[in-house]
Scaffold this motif. Sequence first.
Motif, PDB file in Angstrom:
ATOM      1  N   LEU A  16       0.831  -1.204   0.000  1.00  0.00           N
ATOM      2  CA  LEU A  16       0.000   0.000   0.000  1.00  0.00           C
ATOM      3  C   LEU A  16       0.868   1.258   0.000  1.00  0.00           C
ATOM      4  N   VAL A  17       1.896   1.272   0.829  1.00  0.00           N
ATOM      5  CA  VAL A  17       2.791   2.432   0.901  1.00  0.00           C
ATOM      6  C   VAL A  17       3.514   2.628  -0.429  1.00  0.00           C
ATOM      7  N   PHE A  18       4.043   1.547  -0.999  1.00  0.00           N
ATOM      8  CA  PHE A  18       4.765   1.665  -2.272  1.00  0.00           C
ATOM      9  C   PHE A  18       3.843   2.081  -3.412  1.00  0.00           C
ATOM     10  N   GLN A  19       2.605   1.615  -3.414  1.00  0.00           N
ATOM     11  CA  GLN A  19       1.659   2.017  -4.459  1.00  0.00           C
ATOM     12  C   GLN A  19       1.342   3.506  -4.364  1.00  0.00           C
ATOM     13  N   ILE A  20       1.160   4.008  -3.159  1.00  0.00           N
ATOM     14  CA  ILE A  20       0.883   5.428  -2.972  1.00  0.00           C
ATOM     15  C   ILE A  20       2.087   6.268  -3.367  1.00  0.00           C
ATOM     16  N   LEU A  21       3.282   5.858  -2.940  1.00  0.00           N
ATOM     17  CA  LEU A  21       4.485   6.615  -3.267  1.00  0.00           C
ATOM     18  C   LEU A  21       4.781   6.598  -4.765  1.00  0.00           C
ATOM     19  N   LEU A  55       6.830  -4.279  -9.984  1.00  0.00           N
ATOM     20  CA  LEU A  55       8.051  -3.862  -9.301  1.00  0.00           C
ATOM     21  C   LEU A  55       7.800  -3.566  -7.826  1.00  0.00           C
ATOM     22  N   THR A  56       6.731  -2.837  -7.526  1.00  0.00           N
ATOM     23  CA  THR A  56       6.445  -2.520  -6.130  1.00  0.00           C
ATOM     24  C   THR A  56       6.025  -3.749  -5.342  1.00  0.00           C
ATOM     25  N   SER A  57       5.352  -4.702  -5.978  1.00  0.00           N
ATOM     26  CA  SER A  57       4.979  -5.916  -5.244  1.00  0.00           C
ATOM     27  C   SER A  57       6.205  -6.772  -4.930  1.00  0.00           C
ATOM     28  N   ILE A  58       7.174  -6.831  -5.823  1.00  0.00           N
ATOM     29  CA  ILE A  58       8.407  -7.569  -5.556  1.00  0.00           C
ATOM     30  C   ILE A  58       9.194  -6.912  -4.427  1.00  0.00           C
TER      31      ILE A  58
END
Length: 77
Positions: A16-21, A55-58
């Motif tokens: 969630l944090v990486f998706q928002i960023l 990429l963010t999920s990895i």
Amino acid sequence: MKGYTVFIVSFIALLLVFQILSGLFLTLTYEPEMSGSFNSTISTVGNESVNYTFLTSIIAATISFITSKLLLKTINK
């Protein structure tokens, strides 16, 4: 079961944090092409070649795995 729960919770939080960023980064760095906007009515959206979701999920899964291992080591001591 405790290790799986720690992993899943940290994975969901980090994803969630990486998706928002990444969304904020892509929004801030987007520069629309205005030179041909009045000559054409067809717009192409989404021609980016990088799959940011994968990429963010990895990255989130890797950090979650390390976090869950570290938390379980400190809890078991």
